[in-house]
Design an enzyme around this catalytic site. Sequence first.
Site, short mmCIF file in Angstrom:
data_model
loop_
_atom_site.label_atom_id
_atom_site.label_comp_id
_atom_site.label_asym_id
_atom_site.label_seq_id
_atom_site.Cartn_x
_atom_site.Cartn_y
_atom_site.Cartn_z
N ASP A 44 -4.76 1.02 -7.04
CA ASP A 44 -5.86 1.77 -7.66
C ASP A 44 -5.50 2.14 -9.10
OD1 ASP A 44 -4.02 3.75 -7.09
OD2 ASP A 44 -5.42 5.07 -6.04
N SER A 45 -4.28 1.72 -9.54
CA SER A 45 -3.94 1.80 -10.97
C SER A 45 -4.93 0.98 -11.78
CB SER A 45 -2.51 1.28 -11.19
OG SER A 45 -2.33 0.01 -10.59
N ASP A 83 -4.93 -0.97 -2.12
CA ASP A 83 -4.89 0.50 -2.09
C ASP A 83 -6.18 1.08 -1.53
OD1 ASP A 83 -2.55 1.73 -2.87
OD2 ASP A 83 -3.00 1.63 -5.01
N LYS A 113 -2.63 0.36 1.59
CA LYS A 113 -1.67 1.40 1.20
C LYS A 113 -2.41 2.71 1.00
CE LYS A 113 0.41 1.58 -3.03
NZ LYS A 113 -0.10 2.88 -3.57
N GLU A 115 -1.66 7.13 0.10
CA GLU A 115 -0.71 8.11 -0.44
C GLU A 115 -0.61 9.33 0.47
OE1 GLU A 115 -1.92 9.13 -4.42
OE2 GLU A 115 -1.86 7.04 -5.10
N GLU A 182 7.69 6.51 -5.51
CA GLU A 182 7.37 6.50 -6.95
C GLU A 182 7.96 7.74 -7.63
OE1 GLU A 182 3.29 5.70 -7.97
OE2 GLU A 182 3.64 6.14 -10.08
#
Length: 275
Positions: A44-45, A83, A113, A115, A182
């Site tokens: 999602d960057s 993501d 993925k 978070e 991260e």
Amino acid sequence: MKHTVATFKKAKTEGRKLSMLTAYDYSTARLMDEAGIHGILVGDSLGNVILGYGDTVSVTMEDMIHHGAAVSRGVKNALLVVDMPFLSYQTSAYDAVVNAGRLMKEGRAHAVKLEGGREMVPQIRAIVQAGIPVMGHLGLTPQAIHALGGYKVQGKDEAAARKLLEDAKALEEAGVFAIVLECVPSALAGLITEAVSVPTIGIGAGAGCDGQILVYQDMLGMFSDFTPKFVRRYGEVGEAMKAAFASYIEDVGQGTFPGPEHGYQIADEVIEKLY
Ligand code: KIV
């Protein structure tokens, strides 16, 4: 060789390092796949490096599906992880399964993925039970940037370090096949890596992780808004692109592009008849 969640786990057992990069489009994914990358993350960057938002909070399911499907068409051998965007899974286990399913069916992901630590265990369990592999993400979790108060190294004091270690164990227990770490101090990331049986993939977490991931625009010098300390430049592609764009503008301005070799021919008689 095709890379799967099983080969990721096997790599850890056999002590082989895993390499991952982010990608957001077909042609870049194809180049990475041909170079032999183990895994590609449609991160999602893309909110930062593709859409120019400045953070990942505004990224939608539609964005992730659109870019996931594009990347999937360029992938032959890499494991494709997509993501889950902000608020596509935090709300409930039900939402998490439905949205993870959409990333698989419409975004053509091999895994998703998400978070977060122990608070995400119900969501992870539900997604895994639906037959969808999940990669965890701990440490600096950019979707929580406003709660974290900025892009900072995580886990620096004893309580925070202990929490990260316990979160990693909780994620392993919930069934993730790998965990991204991260912006975590190298010694702590090394300790977490030893404490869990699933591979850790580091970004700003030192060489002790089982694998590494970078945002490709960072490692190629294509994104100048902000370059984190943990990035190594493997090319100056941004400068090369700017120089090429400037040459093109110059050639068009001078009338030296296109040349005769770039045009299509027609018989002179045809043109003469038009006068
Ligand atoms: O969105 C992303 O690119 C990521 C990587 C930095 C791990 O989550």
